[in-house]
Design an enzyme around this catalytic site. Structure first.
Site, PDB file in Angstrom:
ATOM      1  CB  SER A   1      -0.960  -0.052   1.195  1.00 19.74           C
ATOM      2  OG  SER A   1      -1.978   0.907   1.081  1.00 19.74           O
TER       3      SER A   1
ATOM      4  CG  ASP B   1      -7.418  -3.442  -2.498  1.00 19.74           C
ATOM      5  OD1 ASP B   1      -8.162  -2.794  -1.744  1.00 19.74           O
ATOM      6  OD2 ASP B   1      -6.203  -3.207  -2.610  1.00 19.74           O
TER       7      ASP B   1
ATOM      8  CG  HIS C   1      -5.706  -2.550   1.027  1.00 15.29           C
ATOM      9  ND1 HIS C   1      -5.321  -2.112  -0.220  1.00 15.29           N
ATOM     10  CD2 HIS C   1      -4.917  -1.873   1.916  1.00 15.29           C
ATOM     11  CE1 HIS C   1      -4.360  -1.210  -0.104  1.00 15.29           C
ATOM     12  NE2 HIS C   1      -4.102  -1.051   1.192  1.00 15.29           N
TER      13      HIS C   1
END
Length: 263
Positions: free
Chosen positions: A123, A203, A235
């Site tokens: 991320s 996600d 995610h």
């Protein structure tokens, strides 16, 4: 016979803040040993996302490759509205300065070599992985971005609500940071390493748009890019999946093959 993994050693790599720490899995003193380095996500501010996010991946890899070295990095965080009293006040470039400092610490103290390492960023950690891609000799031979952010402007364009945490991490000048990253990213023709972009269709926080965009940018610079979209999980769940372990394994094997050709 089952290999018993030693718990990681928590070490400070800086003295400015308690979050300047990392978990070290130092299994092998050979300076030519391969390393996996993990940078956690959490929108540059989530105190629940820490270096422990990398433990499932690292432990799975070490169970198969007991001589591998690994580290998972903490870094200073920006303010979070749900945790106003936690004392996290970092702003760009604090986060990336910390990651650079951690990598320098590993290079100087434990002889971690760029050409023997795989850098895994999740991320926001993926954004930072490419921020350091050409920084101070600290980039890796292969970079794996997992459910990654790669362009702040495109992120806010797609998800307007995300401007709140982007501004909190980067300040009013956040729109200029993307250009800084684009300038720093290594050209494949000048020695830039391989790249894998991993993204799950499950996600719910990020679409494929970020990974698709970044793959195009890197290929335009001559980088070798592999896109992996058949992983399972949301995610954060991707970090605990077997698919990610397989992706990193493949990169390690590729490095070994390249090293063999050079001998």
């Amino acid at each position: 016979m089952t290999t018993t993994l030693k718990p990681p050693q928590e070490l400070p790599y800086g003295s400015a803040h308690p979050l300047q720490s990392l978990d070290l899995y130092h299994q092998n003193l050979d300076p030519n040993t391969y390393w996996v380095i993990f940078i956690h996500g959490g929108a540059w501010r989530d105190p629940k996302m820490t270096k422990s996010s990398g433990h499932p991946l690292i432990c799975s890899l070490l169970s198969k490759y007991p001589h591998l070295n690994a580290a998972s990095i903490n870094y200073r965080l920006s303010p979070h509205p749900c945790y106003p009293s936690n004392g996290n006040v970092a702003r760009h470039p604090n986060h990336i300065d910390d990651v650079r400092l951690a990598l320098s610490f590993l290079q100087e103290r434990y002889s971690m070599k760029r050409e023997k390492s795989v850098l895994v960023g999740h991320s926001a950690g993926a954004y930072m992985a490419f921020q350091i891609d050409a920084g101070c000799g600290a980039a890796a031979a292969a970079v794996v971005g997992v459910e990654g952010v790669y362009h702040l402007g495109k992120l806010v364009e797609e998800y307007a609500d995300y401007e709140e945490f982007v501004g909190g991490a980067f300040g009013e000048g956040w729109k200029g940071v993307d250009e800084e990253v684009l300038v720093e990213v290594e050209d494949g023709r000048d020695g830039g390493g391989r790249v894998v972009l991993v993204h799950s269709s499950q996600d719910g926080l990020l679409s494929f748009g970020q990974s698709k965009y970044w793959a195009g940018v890197l290929r335009g610079r001559g980088r070798v890019v592999r896109e992996v979209y058949d992983v399972v999980g949301n995610h954060n769940e991707v970090l605990e999946g077997a698919e990610l372990v397989e992706v990193v394994e493949e990169e390690l094997k590729g490095l070994e093959v390249e090293a063999g050709k050079g001998n």
